[in-house]
Design a protein around this motif. Structure first.
Motif, PDB file in Angstrom:
ATOM      1  N   TRP A   4       0.834  -1.100   0.159  1.00 37.31           N
ATOM      2  CA  TRP A   4       0.219   0.043  -0.082  1.00 37.31           C
ATOM      3  C   TRP A   4       1.007   1.277  -0.090  1.00 37.31           C
ATOM      4  O   TRP A   4       1.711   1.383   0.587  1.00 37.31           O
ATOM      5  CB  TRP A   4      -0.870   0.058   1.308  1.00 37.31           C
ATOM      6  N   GLU A   6      -0.776   4.342   0.463  1.00 39.31           N
ATOM      7  CA  GLU A   6      -1.810   5.328   0.965  1.00 39.31           C
ATOM      8  C   GLU A   6      -2.210   4.754   2.158  1.00 39.31           C
ATOM      9  O   GLU A   6      -2.119   3.741   2.792  1.00 39.31           O
ATOM     10  CB  GLU A   6      -2.989   5.707  -0.080  1.00 39.31           C
ATOM     11  N   GLU A   7      -2.537   5.893   2.982  1.00 34.76           N
ATOM     12  CA  GLU A   7      -2.951   5.391   4.481  1.00 34.76           C
ATOM     13  C   GLU A   7      -4.447   4.590   4.458  1.00 34.76           C
ATOM     14  O   GLU A   7      -5.217   5.041   3.350  1.00 34.76           O
ATOM     15  CB  GLU A   7      -3.309   6.728   5.376  1.00 34.76           C
ATOM     16  N   GLY A   9      -8.152   4.146   5.026  1.00 33.79           N
ATOM     17  CA  GLY A   9      -9.207   4.735   4.972  1.00 33.79           C
ATOM     18  C   GLY A   9     -10.221   4.592   6.480  1.00 33.79           C
ATOM     19  O   GLY A   9      -9.690   3.694   7.131  1.00 33.79           O
ATOM     20  N   PRO A  10     -10.965   5.567   6.776  1.00 33.35           N
ATOM     21  CA  PRO A  10     -11.653   5.578   8.043  1.00 33.35           C
ATOM     22  C   PRO A  10     -12.734   4.255   8.313  1.00 33.35           C
ATOM     23  O   PRO A  10     -13.049   3.944   9.296  1.00 33.35           O
ATOM     24  CB  PRO A  10     -12.503   6.876   8.077  1.00 33.35           C
ATOM     25  N   THR A  11     -13.214   3.772   7.215  1.00 30.22           N
ATOM     26  CA  THR A  11     -14.186   2.776   7.464  1.00 30.22           C
ATOM     27  C   THR A  11     -13.717   1.300   6.849  1.00 30.22           C
ATOM     28  O   THR A  11     -14.530   0.999   6.033  1.00 30.22           O
ATOM     29  CB  THR A  11     -15.511   3.257   6.908  1.00 30.22           C
ATOM     30  N   LEU A 118     -11.045  -1.315  -1.701  1.00 29.66           N
ATOM     31  CA  LEU A 118     -11.917  -0.322  -1.279  1.00 29.66           C
ATOM     32  C   LEU A 118     -12.596  -0.449   0.016  1.00 29.66           C
ATOM     33  O   LEU A 118     -12.771   0.425   0.955  1.00 29.66           O
ATOM     34  CB  LEU A 118     -12.741   0.172  -2.441  1.00 29.66           C
ATOM     35  N   GLY A 121     -10.637  -2.932   2.753  1.00 28.70           N
ATOM     36  CA  GLY A 121      -9.111  -2.383   3.182  1.00 28.70           C
ATOM     37  C   GLY A 121      -7.958  -3.255   3.312  1.00 28.70           C
ATOM     38  O   GLY A 121      -6.961  -3.203   4.071  1.00 28.70           O
TER      39      GLY A 121
END
Length: 557
Positions: A4, A6-7, A9-11, A118, A121
């Motif tokens: 990865w 990118e960080e 995501g929140p969910t 997506l 995660g």
């Protein structure tokens, strides 16, 4: 891109309400519209509850909320079908190839599993990694399904929000299905010029034993192809619906019969020597039709066992014998390797036996049975796409049964004197004519004009109206006599052969008209007989899929 960049995501793996705030924005901008054809709720023991005209159900539900609940129900059903397919596919492929099998999906993308990445995660790298995604979908489906119960969700907005959640889960489930089979079964992965397979009725080699696969799960069909190849047995493997495309991706020698609407038409054509059904998009009456044609059927999925005996613990050759000699009409065989063996051996022997003894076919000569048509028109009313089936049936009878001019028969002396005006005849008229008023008018010697004349001219003399007449009035012949008295002739403008074929191009061959026919005319079989010359040689070349993000293509043969 192995790691990865990118960080997170929140969910990751969001719960049912984690994205509810976003759903609210969407549903405020794109407001749902409801078109209720059935304005009742039958979800619990208090029902049915009439929700029309602002009424509420026993639990307080309104029509808008009920429609939203039904939308969620449909979304869950579709999602569950794909998720269960994915679970079975992953389980089967791990059992056969191992959970550490590398996912190799496409040569033309660096994002092999966009929905899983997506929504869940994480990046799946092996078949075993897919179990986490499908387990998440299954967990969420349980929560969504529970909200349908009486006394749970109270808001049409939240029903719709949950339906959006189900749609998101559905894409994860479908992705699990496809990337698992692309990787493990070595489907095309982006080759711009893949080998083509054939599509169409005319592509089927009827000189070989024909095995017809129907459904969405390619695993059983792949076993058929593998067993035949390993044992050097030449069979014709063909399929309908998504299994067809996936079999073509697995082995380009497999034939694509066509889409879902071809199912009844092809089965009734009697070309198959054995039918194998897996899951999704399979007609419920496939076994009934197969029985009438003497075609053995094997069900391989727990989603559709078809009421057949589970013979997975029996010796394959004993099962073959039972199927070939008609001791059983079919079997449930969840062991896919054994199912492949039984299918090939059975089709081979059925083909040989059919060549020697022929095969019982209860649909043979269906076009001759159109002579039984009484002209009631129920077949036309039943059609979901507005085809005038009545006129087609009458035209087939007129042309293919080679009737000469039929002289008018003498109508026996009949009377409407016993009519009591109860109205049962009007309620039973398939064309919603006011037969009661007409017969009562004839009884009272009224002048036949206006609505009475319209009913007289519109009557097809099918006789269905009089079947429940409490006074046994011979309504059919009363009408016939009055027409002769007034010199009213019912003339049918029959279709030509070419016009019949043109009309049949609009037909879905769904069979709904057949179940409405009071004369039990095998309408679909009659249509198939007549239409066969139009489609029997149809074939083309098709690329069943170049990779995970490529479209299906058709090319001229």
């Amino acid at each position: 891109m192995d790691d990865w960049d990118e960080e997170m995501g929140p969910t990751p793996m969001p719960g049912v309400t984690d994205l509810r705030h976003w759903d609210e924005k969407l549903l405020k901008r794109y407001k749902p519209k409801y078109h209720a054809f059935i304005k009742q709720c039958q979800f619990c023991a208090f029902g049915p509850c009439d929700l029309d005209k602002g009424r509420r159900g026993a639990c307080g539900i309104t029509l808008e909320r009920q429609m939203a609940r039904e939308s969620l129900f449909l979304a869950i059903t579709g999602c569950a079908a794909h998720a269960a397919h994915g679970r079975h596919q992953v389980h089967t492929l791990i059992h056969k190839f191992g959970g550490d099998t590398t996912l190799n999906v496409a040569e033309n993308t660096e994002v092999e599993a966009p929905n899983i990445r997506l929504v869940c995660g994480y990046k799946p790298k092996t078949l075993g990694d897919l179990e986490k995604a499908i387990g998440y979908v299954e967990e969420q489906l349980t929560h969504l399904l529970s909200s349908l119960h009486m006394g749970q969700e109270a808001s049409d907005f939240d029903f719709n929000s949950k339906a959006l959640h189900a749609g998101m889960l559905d894409h994860v489930g479908m992705e699990v299905c496809d990337i698992s089979q692309i990787s493990a079964l070595n489907f095309p992965k982006g080759d711009p010029e893949p080998e083509l397979c054939e599509i169409g009725f005319g592509s089927i080699d009827k000189s070989k034993p024909v095995i017809l696969c129907i459904g969405h799960n390619v695993a059983a069909g792949a076993e058929v192809i593998d067993y035949a190849a390993e044992n050097n047995i030449d069979v014709e493997a063909c399929a309908i619906c998504c299994t067809a495309l996936d079999l073509g991706r697995y082995h380009t020698g497999a034939k694509v019969v066509g889409q879902l609407s071809y199912q009844l038409q092809f089965v009734r054509a009697g070309i198959a020597d054995l039918i194998m059904v897996d899951e999704q998009c399979i007609r419920v009456d496939t076994l009934e039709n197969a029985k009438k044609l003497g075609i053995p059927l094997i069900a391989v999925s727990d989603k559709n066992a078809a009421g057949l005996p589970d013979l997975s613990n029996e010796n394959p050759d004993e099962v073959v014998s039972k199927l070939v000699f008609g001791e059983i009409t079919g079997c449930y065989m969840p062991d896919l390797e054994k199912a492949g063996e039984i299918a090939v051996k059975t089709a081979l022997l059925v083909k040989k036996r059919k060549g020697k003894e022929g095969r019982a076919n209860n649909y043979e000569g269906a076009s001759k049975k159109t002579a039984d048509c009484i002209g009631c028109g129920l077949c036309s009313r039943a059609c979901p796409v507005g085809v005038d089936n009545k006129l087609i049936v009458q035209s087939i009878d007129h042309i293919f049964n080679k009737k000469g001019m039929v002289k008018g028969k003498k109508v026996k002396d009949v009377s409407a004197d016993d009519c009591i005006g109860c109205g049962i005849c009007s309620r039973n008229c398939p064309n919603n004519l006011e037969i009661k008023d007409l017969i009562f008018g004839i009884k009272n010697k009224q002048e036949i004009k206006g609505k009475l004349l319209a009913a007289l001219k519109g009557c097809s003399e099918c006789g269905l109206c009089q079947e429940k007449c409490p006074r046994n009035v011979d309504i059919k012949n009363v009408v016939k006599a009055k027409k002769r008295e007034l010199n009213i002739k019912t003339e049918i403008k029959y279709l030509t052969k070419e016009e019949i074929l043109e009309r049949l191009e609009q037909c879905l061959f769904c069979g709904r008209c057949e179940s409405w026919c009071p004369q039990n005319i095998p309408v679909v079989s009659a249509f198939t007989e007549v239409y066969m010359n139009r489609f029997k040689d149809d074939k083309a070349k098709i690329s069943p899929g170049r990779g995970a993000v490529q479209d299906v293509e058709m090319r001229n043969y």
